[in-house]
Design an enzyme around this catalytic site. Sequence first.
Site, PDB file in Angstrom:
ATOM      1  N   GLY A 124       0.760  -1.299  -0.132  1.00 29.29           N
ATOM      2  CA  GLY A 124       0.019   0.074   0.031  1.00 29.29           C
ATOM      3  C   GLY A 124       0.858   1.069   0.014  1.00 29.29           C
ATOM      4  CB  ALA A 181       2.873   6.433   4.734  1.00 34.52           C
ATOM      5  CE  LYS A 187       0.639   5.059   7.553  1.00 36.44           C
ATOM      6  NZ  LYS A 187      -0.705   5.434   8.152  1.00 36.44           N
ATOM      7  CG  ASP A 211      -8.447   9.987   5.553  1.00 33.71           C
ATOM      8  OD1 ASP A 211      -7.207   9.304   5.155  1.00 33.71           O
ATOM      9  OD2 ASP A 211      -9.079  10.155   4.517  1.00 33.71           O
ATOM     10  CE  LYS A 260      -8.584   7.734   1.987  1.00 35.33           C
ATOM     11  NZ  LYS A 260      -8.078   8.922   1.131  1.00 35.33           N
ATOM     12  CG  ASN A 317      -8.199   5.052   4.955  1.00 34.28           C
ATOM     13  OD1 ASN A 317      -7.200   4.560   4.368  1.00 34.28           O
ATOM     14  ND2 ASN A 317      -8.209   6.171   5.152  1.00 34.28           N
ATOM     15  CG  ASP A 377      -4.217   6.220   6.597  1.00 32.65           C
ATOM     16  OD1 ASP A 377      -3.954   6.447   5.640  1.00 32.65           O
ATOM     17  OD2 ASP A 377      -3.765   6.880   7.691  1.00 32.65           O
ATOM     18  CB  THR A 427     -10.686  11.519   0.161  1.00 33.57           C
ATOM     19  OG1 THR A 427      -9.486  10.977   0.634  1.00 33.57           O
ATOM     20  CG2 THR A 427     -10.779  11.207  -1.267  1.00 33.57           C
TER      21      THR A 427
END
Length: 294
Positions: free
Chosen positions: A19, A24, A41, A138, A140, A143, A160, A179
Amino acid sequence: VQFRQENVEDVYEITEEIGSGQFAVVRKCIEKCSGKVFAAKFIKKKRARASRRGVTKEDIEREVDILTTVGHKNIISLHEVYESNNEVVLILEMVAGGELFDFLSDKEYLTEPEAVAFMIQILNGMDYLHERNIAHFDLKPENIMLLNKDAEPHNIKLIDFGLAQRITPGMEYKNMHGTPEFVAPEIIAFEPIGLPADCWSIGVITFILLSGCSPFLGDDKSETFENITRVDYEFDDEYFADTSDLARDFIQHLLVKDQRKRFTIKDCLNHAWIKGAANYIPAWVTQEPLSPPR
Ligand SMILES: Cc1ccnnc1
């Protein structure tokens, strides 16, 4: 919180990339002493204050603090943290089933029982966070990760926490982030934001799970923001003809402009669309683990 200063490559074998985000990269890794698989990560540290690249140490410590204090089956867990000169490495639980986003694109959209089975787990994870006054900020499909895409029903993990914040009443969080497709109207209007912003995103995610369409997506960012500010969306009969009134009602109570009137996570968990489904979703998906039989 101090992080381990040794070289992460001495302790883990770092393998393929699984990912990547703005600052990151996430790579699969194997702990040498145990053979256990994790996700590493790598977060690029912001070098100069003026630089737009990288993440500040303060923001990284916030993400680590939140991940360290949470423990829930629908939230990614943090194993340990390494730091070198220009990056911090989070050693995270490996979630190998891919993103809900990719699972969706393979199927285009889900049946209501499939959507509810996912939504119950997302709501359980979010209920755990909101009870502790933590906002994700965040949410979505990218994630939301599946533990194993072949298992039925699917077990999901929220990942995340780079934008997550502990919300203290009265504190105002006004930084623009997230986003465009998923941000709540108050974020666009630079008004004080809090837990309700996550609930708006859950409304957008539910709409997408059931139709494959993004309710506010415009041809560009400003058109998307315009649609959100006006709460301009509709249940196109091409996709929603067979969708139950309960499902629409659930979405309509989340895509509410006034954040004080918007459904909370508790309201979502008590809604008939979710509650009614608890009957056909296996207990292990919806309930906390029962105490082991005596
Ligand atoms: C992308 C990712 C992040 C965390 N754990 N597994 C996979």
